[in-house]
Enzyme design. Structure first.
Site, PDB file in Angstrom:
ATOM      1  NE  ARG A 241      -4.313  -1.375   0.135  1.00  0.00           N
ATOM      2  CZ  ARG A 241      -4.496  -2.433  -0.673  1.00  0.00           C
ATOM      3  NH1 ARG A 241      -3.548  -2.786  -1.523  1.00  0.00           N
ATOM      4  NH2 ARG A 241      -5.615  -3.134  -0.621  1.00  0.00           N
ATOM      5  CD  GLU A 270      -2.868   3.331  -5.031  1.00  0.00           C
ATOM      6  OE1 GLU A 270      -3.936   2.833  -5.448  1.00  0.00           O
ATOM      7  OE2 GLU A 270      -1.957   2.674  -4.522  1.00  0.00           O
ATOM      8  CG  HIS A 289      -3.246  -0.614  -6.663  1.00  0.00           C
ATOM      9  ND1 HIS A 289      -3.602   0.013  -5.496  1.00  0.00           N
ATOM     10  CD2 HIS A 289      -3.210  -1.937  -6.350  1.00  0.00           C
ATOM     11  CE1 HIS A 289      -3.772  -0.878  -4.530  1.00  0.00           C
ATOM     12  NE2 HIS A 289      -3.538  -2.078  -5.029  1.00  0.00           N
TER      13      HIS A 289
END
Ligand code: DGY
Length: 333
Positions: A241, A270, A289
């Site tokens: 993460r 993000e 991602h």
């Protein structure tokens, strides 16, 4: 229950899961590619029996209030559950499910792709060619570091961390790992992995790859101090993460040669802003991602998320429930 359960599905997911949901429920699907804005999310969950969320959809007390007393289950289309207030769900007796196991190998593959790409400067090489800079074979052109025979440091040794370690055998690497608890001796022996403290791992590794959940303990784990412990030739890979790494400290470390390179599947925030300092650095590789983004894996995740959702709305135990205890690295994968 006699009526068809009402569910909100926060994005179109693969048919491997969506089909079963549509067959069994009154379904409201958020069709946009972008996540529902918060006010839409709150509006759409009202009166639902179940909701299927993505890691971009925050589930907290306000959302649970908006959903109301009919809500029985939150099924996350991800293994990570840092978008969900698990304790808040627990207090209300709302089950939470995730997709452990489905994406382990696919995520480990991407971690390896990033390790190799950053060490051997693959993205830089591609940009170099496309920019028309390739004029001849050069003895000093785009020199990187060997992955084979190097020392791999794995932070977080759950399913994904172990899957990354398994792949290292073929590269003749020394494998160090750090996690809160030690793996079983049989796992360490099978993977040829040695537990060390985090500082030692950072100091000895040529590649450091992160596989921890995002918790209060792991937020900012890789900060300026941690980066300073790493070798100037080291590569940092993050498929966990974004907030596990201090992005400002990382940009400084990459710019000033504290470490050699980084490869990130996840960023903070993000999406990363297009003018983020990290994107101005040639030694920083960023992908959006996509660690679990193979067709097969996303299909498996959809089937698991659907199974959790359908069990939850029927009041049955979820096939893969999230345990209420705080997230830990053993749950990753
Ligand atoms: C997860 O599942 O937590 C990944 O980050 C997305 O697949």
């Amino acid at each position: 229950m006699s009526h068809r359960p009402r569910v909100f599905v926060a994005r179109r997911i693969p048919d491997e899961g969506l089909g079963a949901i549509v067959a069994a429920c009154e379904v409201d699907i958020w069709e946009d590619e972008l996540p529902p804005p918060r006010h839409e999310l709150l509006r759409h969950v009202a009166g639902c029996d179940g909701i299927l969320t993505l890691l971009t959809d925050g589930v907290d007390d306000a959302l649970l209030d908006a959903a109301g007393p009919s809500l029985r289950v939150v099924s996350n289309y991800a293994v990570g559950v840092d978008n969900i207030d698990i304790a808040a769900c627990g207090r209300r007796g709302i089950a939470v499910g995730n997709t452990p196991g489905a994406l382990t190998e696919t995520t480990a593959d991407l971690a390896w792709a990033l390790m190799l790409a950053a060490s051997r400067r693959v993205a830089e090489g591609d940009r170099y060619v496309r920019a028309g800079n390739w004029r001849t074979w050069g003895p000093m052109l785009l020199l990187g570091s060997d992955v084979h025979g190097s020392t791999l440091g794995i932070v977080g040794f759950g399913r994904i961390g172990q899957a990354v370690a398994r792949r290292a055998t073929g590269f003749g690497m020394t494998v160090l790992y750090h996690s809160r608890g030690r793996a079983a001796a049989s796992v360490e022996a099978e993977l040829g992995a040695t537990w060390v403290g985090l500082d030692e791992l950072l100091e000895r590794s040529d590649i450091v790859t992160l596989h921890v959940s995002l918790t209060t303990e792991t937020r900012g784990l890789i900060d300026a101090t941690a980066l300073a412990r790493m070798k100037p030739t080291a590569v940092l890979v993050n498929t966990a993460r974004g907030p596990v790494v201090d992005a400002v400290a990382l940009a400084t470390a990459l710019r000033s040669g504290v470490i050699a390179a980084a490869a990130l599947d996840v960023t903070d925030p993000e999406p990363i802003a297009v003018d983020d300092p990290l994107l101005s650095l040639d030694n920083c590789l960023v992908v959006p991602h996509i660690a679990s983004a193979s067709r097969a894996t996303r299909g498996r995740m959809a089937a698991m998320a659907a199974a959790n959702l359908l069990a939850g709305v029927r009041g049955e135990p979820l096939p893969t429930p999230v345990v209420a205890e705080g997230a830990n690295d053993a749950r990753r994968g």
